[in-house]
Design an enzyme around this catalytic site. Structure first.
Site, mmCIF file in Angstrom:
data_model
loop_
_atom_site.group_PDB
_atom_site.id
_atom_site.type_symbol
_atom_site.label_atom_id
_atom_site.label_comp_id
_atom_site.label_asym_id
_atom_site.label_seq_id
_atom_site.Cartn_x
_atom_site.Cartn_y
_atom_site.Cartn_z
ATOM 1 C CG HIS A 289 -37.264 64.545 -12.099
ATOM 2 N ND1 HIS A 289 -37.892 62.230 -12.148
ATOM 3 C CD2 HIS A 289 -36.337 64.459 -11.239
ATOM 4 C CE1 HIS A 289 -36.831 62.146 -11.702
ATOM 5 N NE2 HIS A 289 -36.034 62.754 -10.755
ATOM 6 C CE LYS B 271 -8.837 90.500 -42.980
ATOM 7 N NZ LYS B 271 -9.820 91.125 -44.641
#
Length: 517
Positions: free
Chosen positions: A273, A134
């Site tokens: 596919h 922070k």
């Protein structure tokens, strides 16, 4: 400058700390890290000396102290903050080097108890990391040993770590703690056997590899795996030959593997596919290969083949004749593997637990623009006792065997999906059409073209969802198909049943559908 060091992963920490001392940085440390540094001759202050408070509760409380967190969170650019530190006789801490208790390693151990897992939930570590991150503009925070080198280089050259690097390290902290907390939440959810879809969904995965590209060369891609034991998945496979797997390889192979798990007898699945193009089951794996190959000799070219038995030399000799992208099997005869390895580009994978199914409550995820749709996987099995014969003629035992085979296959064919089968071999697969009769006609035409004109005579047909009209029955009759398995449930079911009775076709309803979009 002062650095607080407390690490579970001690890779490179002694060397890093020695370099910090040479740069005039004072070291503060805790527990096992302090002892390791002390043994290596690195001067360090123990955390209790800093706080004036002893470590307690078996080390559960050691860094949770205002002297630590005020020293991390004070913003150097704010005079009021610095005055408060001076009044409280607290000094700043300019660097935090922390990595967390090994929660992941703990829960992955065999027979780990809940108590042991909970004890490895880090409290002080994430708190220090968050405090330091922070206040990133003033504090350098390091969670990954791979960042030691860059930090040292900047300190040596510039005397400080750049703001951009600190910002990058801040980002790594919150990604790290987010991953850590998600692992804990997932573990607790599983411990409770909680299979509900939660109100908020946070997922965590680990990167396996970056890929050259995605489905197309202009798309970025990477491969991630779930954390935990995932037997039977492609993430558990060992690659024995060939180039690295591509995005399309992984996607197509995963679909083929999930279909293969539907079968216990020797079976070969060929996929292209994302759709199966040839599936064969037999008493031995060589005959199963022959069926899968002859089901569609064209589409298998450049395809994926998955096998649920050891690959023999005889089978390898047959597969070597065909250009395949990926081969996956639970084992390979030594001579078979050596033969396949002579084809340098074919990816050969060993997946020992190839038959292990996914956990039935596993998630199936689909990304949409702005969101994610989530469902459990389609794990429901067909229960033969629940099948309902809806026509005057009942299917023969042979027809029923082929229908159950075709039903397993069509479950993995993109909707609208149709699968034709005969003698436990697919003879036609029609995926992804917007009209069900088109899918039916497509696989009938392909069967005639790719096998022979009689391929569909005496075959059975499986449909992933109900027939909205009787046109598919009409097409099936013209092709010589003798039995149909489908979910039922259309308001026009009676039309299809009537048409089947007219042609002497046996029809069975399953009561469940298998849409795959």
């Amino acid at each position: 400058m002062r650095a607080l060091i407390s690490v579970s992963d001690k890779t490179g920490i002694v060397e890093f700390a020695k370099e910090l001392v040479l740069l005039g940085i004072e070291i503060i440390s805790t527990g096992g890290t302090y002892n390791k540094l002390k043994e290596a001759g690195v001067a360090a202050i123990e955390i209790s000396e800093l706080t004036g408070f002893p470590e307690c509760l078996d080390g559960r409380v050691k860094t949770l102290h205002p002297i630590v967190h005020a020293g991390l969170l004070a913003m150097r650019s704010k005079p009021d903050h610095m005055k408060q530190l001076k009044d409280l006789n607290i000094e700043t801490i300019d660097m935090v080097v922390v990595n967390l208790y090994p929660f992941k390693a703990t829960i992955l151990k065999e027979n780990v108890t809940r108590e042991e897992a909970v004890e490895n939930i880090d409290i002080g570590g994430p708190t220090m990391l968050r405090s330091a991150a922070k206040n990133y503009q003033d504090v350098t925070v390091i969670v990954d040993p791979d960042d030691y080198k860059e930090v040292l280089e900047q300190l040596k050259v510039k005397g400080e770590v750049s703001l951009d690097t600190k910002f990058y390290l801040m980002q790594k902290v919150f990604m790290h703690t987010s991953n850590y907390d998600t692992m804990i939440a997932d573990y607790l959810k599983n411990q409770r056997n909680d299979h509900e879809l939660p109100d908020t969904l946070t997922l965590t995965y680990e990167k396996v590899q970056d890929m050259r590209y995605g489905e197309n060369p202009h798309q970025k891609a990477a491969f991630y795996r779930e954390i935990g034991k995932k037997k039977g998945s492609i993430t558990d496979a060992v690659q024995l030959n060939g180039k690295e797997l591509s995005f399309n390889n992984i996607n197509d192979t995963n679909g083929a593997l999930e279909l293969l798990k539907e079968f216990t007898e020797p079976t070969v699945v060929a996929c292209k596919h994302g759709n199966p193009c040839g599936v064969g089951s037999a008493d031995n794996i060589l005959d199963a290969w022959t069926k899968a190959f002859e089901a569609d000799k064209v589409s298998i070219y450049g395809g994926i083949v998955v096998i649920n038995r050891e690959v023999t030399l005889e089978l390898a000799e047959e597969m070597k004749k065909v250009f395949l992208e990926v081969i996956v099997a639970p084992a390979y005869d030594k001579a078979a593997l050596e033969l396949l390895q002579t084809k340098k580009n074919v990816r050969v994978l060993e997946l020992r637990d190839i038959d292990v199914p996914q956990e039935e409550h596993a998630y199936d995820l689909k990304k949409v623009n702005g969101g994610l749709i989530v469902q459990t996987i389609d794990s429901k099995l067909l229960i033969e006792e629940e099948l309902k014969v809806v026509t005057d003629r009942k299917p023969t035992d042979k027809e029923m065997e082929d229908m159950l085979f075709a039903w397993r296959v069509v479950k993995f064919v993109k909707s609208n999906g149709i699968a034709l089968a005969k003698d436990k071999q697919t003879v036609g697969i029609g995926p992804g059409q917007v009209n069900r009769v088109w899918s039916t006609k497509q696989c009938i035409e392909h069967a005639a073209e790719l096998i022979n004109e009689d391929a569909t005579k005496g075959a059975v047909l499986a449909s992933d969802a109900y027939f909205p009209f009787d046109d598919s029955v009409e097409a099936a009759h013209q092709a010589g198909i003798t039995a149909i398995i489908q979910p039922g449930g259309s308001i026009r079911d009676e039309d299809s049943i009537k048409k089947c009775n007219e042609y002497g076709i046996a029809m069975v309803f399953t009561g469940m559908r298998h849409f795959k979009h």
